[in-house]
Design an enzyme around this catalytic site. Structure first.
Site, PDB file in Angstrom:
ATOM      1  N   HIS A 197       0.840  -1.200   0.000  1.00 21.44           N
ATOM      2  CA  HIS A 197       0.000   0.000   0.000  1.00 21.44           C
ATOM      3  C   HIS A 197       0.870   1.242   0.000  1.00 21.44           C
ATOM      4  O   HIS A 197       0.612   2.204  -0.715  1.00 21.44           O
ATOM      5  CB  HIS A 197      -0.919  -0.026   1.231  1.00 21.44           C
ATOM      6  CG  HIS A 197      -1.776   1.184   1.399  1.00 21.44           C
ATOM      7  ND1 HIS A 197      -1.300   2.359   1.956  1.00 21.44           N
ATOM      8  CD2 HIS A 197      -3.083   1.416   1.104  1.00 21.44           C
ATOM      9  CE1 HIS A 197      -2.277   3.245   2.004  1.00 21.44           C
ATOM     10  NE2 HIS A 197      -3.375   2.702   1.485  1.00 21.44           N
ATOM     11  N   GLY A 198       1.914   1.238   0.832  1.00 21.27           N
ATOM     12  CA  GLY A 198       2.906   2.296   0.825  1.00 21.27           C
ATOM     13  C   GLY A 198       2.620   3.485   1.709  1.00 21.27           C
ATOM     14  O   GLY A 198       3.464   4.386   1.820  1.00 21.27           O
ATOM     15  N   ASP A 199       1.454   3.522   2.381  1.00 17.04           N
ATOM     16  CA  ASP A 199       1.114   4.690   3.201  1.00 17.04           C
ATOM     17  C   ASP A 199       0.097   4.292   4.272  1.00 17.04           C
ATOM     18  O   ASP A 199      -0.920   4.957   4.464  1.00 17.04           O
ATOM     19  CB  ASP A 199       0.544   5.790   2.302  1.00 17.04           C
ATOM     20  CG  ASP A 199       0.676   7.187   2.902  1.00 17.04           C
ATOM     21  OD1 ASP A 199       1.345   7.323   3.950  1.00 17.04           O
ATOM     22  OD2 ASP A 199       0.115   8.127   2.318  1.00 17.04           O
ATOM     23  N   VAL A 200       0.388   3.209   4.994  1.00 22.00           N
ATOM     24  CA  VAL A 200      -0.551   2.671   5.981  1.00 22.00           C
ATOM     25  C   VAL A 200      -0.356   3.391   7.312  1.00 22.00           C
ATOM     26  O   VAL A 200       0.462   2.994   8.138  1.00 22.00           O
ATOM     27  CB  VAL A 200      -0.371   1.151   6.168  1.00 22.00           C
ATOM     28  CG1 VAL A 200      -1.435   0.598   7.124  1.00 22.00           C
ATOM     29  CG2 VAL A 200      -0.459   0.431   4.832  1.00 22.00           C
ATOM     30  N   HIS A 204      -5.374   6.757   7.282  1.00 19.95           N
ATOM     31  CA  HIS A 204      -5.836   6.025   6.106  1.00 19.95           C
ATOM     32  C   HIS A 204      -6.560   4.735   6.457  1.00 19.95           C
ATOM     33  O   HIS A 204      -6.966   4.000   5.563  1.00 19.95           O
ATOM     34  CB  HIS A 204      -4.656   5.724   5.176  1.00 19.95           C
ATOM     35  CG  HIS A 204      -4.134   6.932   4.468  1.00 19.95           C
ATOM     36  ND1 HIS A 204      -2.888   6.984   3.892  1.00 19.95           N
ATOM     37  CD2 HIS A 204      -4.711   8.149   4.250  1.00 19.95           C
ATOM     38  CE1 HIS A 204      -2.702   8.185   3.351  1.00 19.95           C
ATOM     39  NE2 HIS A 204      -3.789   8.895   3.561  1.00 19.95           N
TER      40      HIS A 204
END
Length: 307
Positions: A197-200, A204
């Site tokens: 996902h890269g941005d947990v 979010h």
């Protein structure tokens, strides 16, 4: 100079012109995102919508990729993800998912304020989130429509960032040597890459408050940074937001759901968590946001000299 995101009236106008009957006066702006201006609104049927516009040209192409990714991932993950109804380079609209953010980030200090105790007895949050991450990391990159990358590329990217921060801002004594040693040592670095996902982070992740006080994960937002990368990437922001207790609980649940925790992965996540301030400083320099640079420099000095 970067083009500015669409204003609130412009976002509402785009929505109306695309068939969303926005109730006048229902639009509420959310400026917390680094990449997008977001507006929450309601249509005449009572349905809630998210409208967003990019702040930077650099996120336009990733947003188009996000649109494709969300279509491919629909029904493949054990939680809800956004379903975009309208997407153009300037404008995106989709129905708001149920639930509220598990936490919010202070825009100045970049510290998180949790809306829930993530490891409390009533929290059904980190376990389900670990299940989502396990499912995502197990997908073949082609299934998610993502191009494969080699395990060396995450290390090469960090080496470039380390060089850039040293030449632009400098680092506290001992930090450059510490991170140079980290880059040179194979311990903890990935041997495989997976869809991430890269941005947990808490903002979010959506939660609902159930009868009896239970808290349940209901969705995962903002897939703009999704890519094929080191699986450790998806643990860094939760570690940053909640510290070692949250990280250890999440890793334990990840293993229980079948996720692979390689040797040295926990230590590697902690290093990535410290290195996050380098990335924030570089982002601040690139986007002309001096408060990000100042906050990152302060936090880098707070890290001190490694033992």
């Amino acid at each position: 100079m970067e083009p500015s995101a669409l204003s609130v009236p412009q976002l509402v106008d785009r929505a109306v012109r695309n068939g969303i009957a926005v109730v006048p006066g229902s639009a509420v702006i959310d400026e917390s995102g680094w990449d997008f201006r977001v507006v929450h609104c309601r249509d005449e049927h009572g349905r809630e919508w998210i409208l967003r516009s990019p702040r930077r040209t650099q996120v336009v192409a990733p947003a188009a990729a996000e649109d494709r990714l969300l279509r491919l991932l629909r029904n493949l993950l054990p939680t809800r993800i956004p379903e975009w109804h309208i997407h153009t380079p300037e404008f995106t609209a989709y129905p708001r998912l149920p639930g509220t953010a598990a936490g919010t980030e202070d825009p100045r200090s970049l510290r998180y304020h949790w809306a829930v105790d993530p490891i409390g007895p009533a929290a059904q949050y980190l376990g389900p989130l670990a299940r989502v991450l396990t499912s995502l990391h197990a997908l073949p990159p082609a299934t998610a429509g993502l191009r494969g990358t080699t395990p060396d590329q995450p290390r090469e990217r960090i080496a470039r960032q380390l060089h850039k921060i040293q030449t632009t801002l400098g680092l506290p004594p001992g930090r450059r040597a510490h991170w140079s040693h980290w880059l040179e040592n194979d311990y903890g670095w990935p041997t495989t890459t997976v869809p991430v996902h890269g941005d947990v982070h808490p903002g979010h992740t959506l939660i609902s408050h159930e009868p009896g006080g239970a808290v349940r994960l209901t969705g995962l937002l903002d897939w703009t940074n999704a890519r094929v990368d080191d699986p450790a990437t998806d643990f860094v922001d939760l570690y940053h937001a909640g510290g070692p207790a949250v990280l250890d609980t999440l890793l334990t649940a990840y293993r229980q759901h079948g996720g692979t925790i390689r040797k040295g992965m926990r230590d590697h996540i902690v290093e990535l968590g410290d290195f996050l301030w380098v990335r924030i400083a570089l982002l601040g320099l690139h986007t002309d946001r001096p408060h990000l640079v100042a906050t990152a420099r302060t936090r880098l000095h707070e890290l001190g000299t490694p033992p």
